[in-house]
Design an enzyme around this catalytic site. Structure first.
Site, PDB file in Angstrom:
ATOM      1  N   CYS A  12      -4.709  -3.549   3.441  1.00  0.00           N
ATOM      2  CA  CYS A  12      -4.562  -3.380   4.589  1.00  0.00           C
ATOM      3  C   CYS A  12      -5.848  -3.334   5.298  1.00  0.00           C
ATOM      4  CB  CYS A  12      -3.924  -1.566   4.456  1.00  0.00           C
ATOM      5  SG  CYS A  12      -2.729  -0.954   6.248  1.00  0.00           S
ATOM      6  N   GLU A  43       0.811  -1.224  -0.584  1.00  0.00           N
ATOM      7  CA  GLU A  43       0.254   0.059   0.505  1.00  0.00           C
ATOM      8  C   GLU A  43       0.989   1.270   0.067  1.00  0.00           C
ATOM      9  OE1 GLU A  43      -4.307   1.537   2.779  1.00  0.00           O
ATOM     10  OE2 GLU A  43      -2.171   0.559   3.390  1.00  0.00           O
ATOM     11  N   LYS A  58     -10.067   0.484  -2.404  1.00  0.00           N
ATOM     12  CA  LYS A  58     -10.678   0.066  -0.355  1.00  0.00           C
ATOM     13  C   LYS A  58     -11.695   0.686  -0.225  1.00  0.00           C
ATOM     14  CE  LYS A  58      -7.517   0.497   3.395  1.00  0.00           C
ATOM     15  NZ  LYS A  58      -6.109   1.621   4.082  1.00  0.00           N
TER      16      LYS A  58
END
Length: 265
Positions: free
Chosen positions: A155, A42, A114
């Protein structure tokens, strides 16, 4: 079918050109060691000094130097390349944290934005508000590869198993990350292994791993985990590449001997 895969760990700075040069060198190393699929972390292109820094480099989908760089790297090294996350423009002035997948011809085959944003207040006064600069994505995305379906996440998504259940049956799951030192020490490995075990899939996790110019510490410990939950490769701190061999026959044996995915109700 057995294939070599690579997770790339970085300690990205606030200088875009430096980060791309370093990432390119690490991808070259991965390819030279036989990797056919590689994952960047990321924010590989920029870890800015403040939350708004990413907005200065955000691009329109399909048009921009970071996307061109990713396509060129995939072609140069003959890789399926999962591009960690990069900022792509959102309609409200924020960006999406977008994970793009390129095939060895440099064609973008998938985009995932995301979904879960890291708005937290940790012990010791460590605080994050991703939603100030990042707009949330809305849908899970998987993509066909020569080794099966690959489910995309980024993440903080790791803490939400319901997302990965949307990928049930996928052979591969990727988790490009910039996990904090504090949360990584507590939860990184156990969450990754859980996602591998419960979905009977290979998990590739590429993390940022060190002290950044903005003072933030990221955990590192990038790893590749097999469908039985065993860690095949690991890189603790600092920049580098962790490589492992994935084996689709082993995955099928795991699913055949313990058919948990078939027993869901």
């Amino acid at each position: 079918m057995k294939t070599q895969v690579a997770v790339v760990q970085m300690v990205s700075s606030d200088v875009l050109a430096e980060n791309l040069a370093r990432a390119g060198s690490l991808l070259g190393q991965a390819a030279a060691e036989g990797a056919r699929l590689a994952l960047l972390p990321e924010n590989f292109a920029l870890m800015g000094r403040d939350e708004k820094a990413k907005l200065t480099i955000m691009e329109a989908e399909g048009d921009g130097p970071i996307q061109s760089w990713l396509a060129a790297q995939a072609r140069r090294h003959g890789l399926w390349l999962v591009g960690g996350s990069i900022p792509l423009a959102a309609p409200d002035g924020r960006c999406y944290a977008a994970c793009l997948v390129f095939d060895p011809e440099g064609q973008c085959q998938a985009r995932y934005d995301k979904v879960h944003l890291f708005d937290v207040d940790l012990a010791g006064g460590e605080s994050y508000r991703e939603s100030r600069t990042i707009a949330p994505g809305g849908i899970p995305v998987s993509v066909a590869t020569p080794w099966g379906r690959l489910g995309l996440s980024i993440c903080y998504d790791l803490r939400f198993p319901e997302l990965y259940r949307r990928y049930a049956g996928a052979e591969l799951l990727v988790v490009p990350s910039a996990f904090t030192q504090q949360t990584g020490e507590a939860h990184w490995e156990c969450l990754l292994r859980a996602r591998a075990i419960e979905n009977q899939a290979y998990v590739l996790a590429a993390d940022q791993g060190g002290r950044h110019q903005n003072g933030r510490r990221t955990f590192g410990h990038s790893m590749v985990i097999d469908p039985w939950g065993q860690v095949l490769a690991r890189l603790d701190q600092g920049e580098g590449v962790a490589l492992a061999q994935i084996d689709m026959a082993f995955l099928q044996r795991c699913r055949g001997s313990l058919p948990a995915l078939q027993h869901r109700r």
